[in-house]
Design a protein around this motif. Sequence first.
Motif, PDB file in Angstrom:
ATOM      1  N   MET A   1       0.820  -1.199   0.000  1.00 19.20           N
ATOM      2  CA  MET A   1       0.000   0.000   0.000  1.00 19.20           C
ATOM      3  C   MET A   1       0.861   1.259   0.000  1.00 19.20           C
ATOM      4  N   GLY A   2       2.002   1.176   0.668  1.00 19.10           N
ATOM      5  CA  GLY A   2       2.871   2.343   0.727  1.00 19.10           C
ATOM      6  C   GLY A   2       3.413   2.727  -0.635  1.00 19.10           C
ATOM      7  N   LEU A   3       3.842   1.734  -1.407  1.00 22.53           N
ATOM      8  CA  LEU A   3       4.374   2.006  -2.740  1.00 22.53           C
ATOM      9  C   LEU A   3       3.290   2.542  -3.665  1.00 22.53           C
ATOM     10  N   ILE A   4       2.105   1.990  -3.563  1.00 21.65           N
ATOM     11  CA  ILE A   4       0.991   2.463  -4.396  1.00 21.65           C
ATOM     12  C   ILE A   4       0.678   3.924  -4.080  1.00 21.65           C
ATOM     13  N   SER A   5       0.620   4.270  -2.796  1.00 16.21           N
ATOM     14  CA  SER A   5       0.305   5.650  -2.432  1.00 16.21           C
ATOM     15  C   SER A   5       1.419   6.601  -2.844  1.00 16.21           C
ATOM     16  N   LEU A   6       2.673   6.133  -2.766  1.00 20.71           N
ATOM     17  CA  LEU A   6       3.789   6.970  -3.202  1.00 20.71           C
ATOM     18  C   LEU A   6       3.719   7.236  -4.706  1.00 20.71           C
ATOM     19  N   LEU A   7       3.483   6.204  -5.492  1.00 21.22           N
ATOM     20  CA  LEU A   7       3.356   6.375  -6.935  1.00 21.22           C
ATOM     21  C   LEU A   7       2.142   7.230  -7.282  1.00 21.22           C
ATOM     22  N   TRP A   8       1.043   7.033  -6.553  1.00 25.01           N
ATOM     23  CA  TRP A   8      -0.169   7.828  -6.754  1.00 25.01           C
ATOM     24  C   TRP A   8       0.138   9.305  -6.491  1.00 25.01           C
ATOM     25  N   GLY A   9       0.902   9.580  -5.431  1.00 21.04           N
ATOM     26  CA  GLY A   9       1.274  10.953  -5.106  1.00 21.04           C
ATOM     27  C   GLY A   9       2.175  11.574  -6.152  1.00 21.04           C
ATOM     28  N   PHE A  30     -10.523  17.621 -11.206  1.00 21.41           N
ATOM     29  CA  PHE A  30     -10.324  16.169 -11.235  1.00 21.41           C
ATOM     30  C   PHE A  30      -9.173  15.752 -10.331  1.00 21.41           C
ATOM     31  N   LEU A  31      -8.249  16.655 -10.121  1.00 18.90           N
ATOM     32  CA  LEU A  31      -7.060  16.361  -9.335  1.00 18.90           C
ATOM     33  C   LEU A  31      -7.370  16.213  -7.852  1.00 18.90           C
ATOM     34  N   ILE A  32      -8.257  17.018  -7.327  1.00 20.91           N
ATOM     35  CA  ILE A  32      -8.558  16.965  -5.892  1.00 20.91           C
ATOM     36  C   ILE A  32      -9.131  15.606  -5.493  1.00 20.91           C
ATOM     37  N   PRO A  33     -10.150  15.061  -6.170  1.00 24.23           N
ATOM     38  CA  PRO A  33     -10.621  13.717  -5.787  1.00 24.23           C
ATOM     39  C   PRO A  33      -9.572  12.631  -6.036  1.00 24.23           C
ATOM     40  N   PHE A  34      -8.772  12.779  -7.092  1.00 23.05           N
ATOM     41  CA  PHE A  34      -7.719  11.815  -7.378  1.00 23.05           C
ATOM     42  C   PHE A  34      -6.709  11.766  -6.234  1.00 23.05           C
ATOM     43  N   ALA A  39      -4.625   9.770  -0.794  1.00 25.26           N
ATOM     44  CA  ALA A  39      -4.440   9.990   0.643  1.00 25.26           C
ATOM     45  C   ALA A  39      -5.121   8.891   1.456  1.00 25.26           C
ATOM     46  N   VAL A  40      -6.281   8.447   1.000  1.00 24.49           N
ATOM     47  CA  VAL A  40      -6.973   7.344   1.692  1.00 24.49           C
ATOM     48  C   VAL A  40      -6.151   6.060   1.586  1.00 24.49           C
ATOM     49  N   ILE A  41      -5.601   5.800   0.422  1.00 21.60           N
ATOM     50  CA  ILE A  41      -4.750   4.612   0.246  1.00 21.60           C
ATOM     51  C   ILE A  41      -3.533   4.706   1.163  1.00 21.60           C
ATOM     52  N   ALA A  42      -2.948   5.900   1.275  1.00 20.19           N
ATOM     53  CA  ALA A  42      -1.799   6.085   2.159  1.00 20.19           C
ATOM     54  C   ALA A  42      -2.188   5.875   3.619  1.00 20.19           C
ATOM     55  N   THR A  59       5.147   9.277   3.068  1.00 17.70           N
ATOM     56  CA  THR A  59       5.535  10.161   1.975  1.00 17.70           C
ATOM     57  C   THR A  59       4.394  10.325   0.970  1.00 17.70           C
ATOM     58  N   GLY A  60       3.700   9.230   0.661  1.00 17.29           N
ATOM     59  CA  GLY A  60       2.539   9.309  -0.222  1.00 17.29           C
ATOM     60  C   GLY A  60       1.444  10.184   0.353  1.00 17.29           C
ATOM     61  N   LEU A  61       1.224  10.077   1.664  1.00 18.60           N
ATOM     62  CA  LEU A  61       0.220  10.922   2.313  1.00 18.60           C
ATOM     63  C   LEU A  61       0.618  12.391   2.245  1.00 18.60           C
ATOM     64  N   ALA A  62       1.892  12.669   2.473  1.00 14.73           N
ATOM     65  CA  ALA A  62       2.362  14.055   2.411  1.00 14.73           C
ATOM     66  C   ALA A  62       2.239  14.617   0.991  1.00 14.73           C
ATOM     67  N   LEU A  63       2.636  13.844  -0.009  1.00 20.23           N
ATOM     68  CA  LEU A  63       2.534  14.312  -1.400  1.00 20.23           C
ATOM     69  C   LEU A  63       1.087  14.595  -1.780  1.00 20.23           C
ATOM     70  N   ASN A  64       0.209  13.664  -1.460  1.00 15.39           N
ATOM     71  CA  ASN A  64      -1.203  13.866  -1.807  1.00 15.39           C
ATOM     72  C   ASN A  64      -1.800  15.035  -1.035  1.00 15.39           C
ATOM     73  N   GLY A  65      -1.389  15.230   0.202  1.00 19.03           N
ATOM     74  CA  GLY A  65      -1.871  16.369   0.981  1.00 19.03           C
ATOM     75  C   GLY A  65      -1.429  17.696   0.382  1.00 19.03           C
ATOM     76  N   VAL A  66      -0.166  17.767  -0.041  1.00 20.19           N
ATOM     77  CA  VAL A  66       0.341  18.993  -0.668  1.00 20.19           C
ATOM     78  C   VAL A  66      -0.407  19.272  -1.969  1.00 20.19           C
ATOM     79  N   VAL A  67      -0.654  18.237  -2.745  1.00 18.85           N
ATOM     80  CA  VAL A  67      -1.373  18.400  -4.012  1.00 18.85           C
ATOM     81  C   VAL A  67      -2.785  18.921  -3.758  1.00 18.85           C
ATOM     82  N   ILE A  68      -3.466  18.397  -2.763  1.00 23.56           N
ATOM     83  CA  ILE A  68      -4.826  18.856  -2.461  1.00 23.56           C
ATOM     84  C   ILE A  68      -4.814  20.323  -2.059  1.00 23.56           C
TER      85      ILE A  68
END
Length: 82
Positions: A1-9, A30-34, A39-42, A59-68
């Motif tokens: 799950m960590g790798l998936i969230s990192l790549l997603w971020g 479209f980016l905000i829900p993505f 972030a949920v996966i992270a 790291t994935g959670l942080a990247l997705n949070g910054v993007v949001i």
Amino acid sequence: MGLISLLWGIVAMLWMVVALIPFLGWGNWFLIPFAAIGAVIAAIGIATSRPGQRGRAKTGLALNGVVIVVAILRLGIGGGVI
């Protein structure tokens, strides 16, 4: 799950850079829900992994949070949120 969230971020971060270009700001809608799904996966990855294995998920959670946050700010500045 960590790798998936990192790549997603990473994908969300690249998409965010494209959405910063003028006239492509609609991509933030479209980016905000993505990024929220990332972030949920992270969060699931953080909850289900051992303490020593949580680095990628954090790291994935942080990247997705910054993007949001940046996407919401971009929509606010560009007049996308009325």
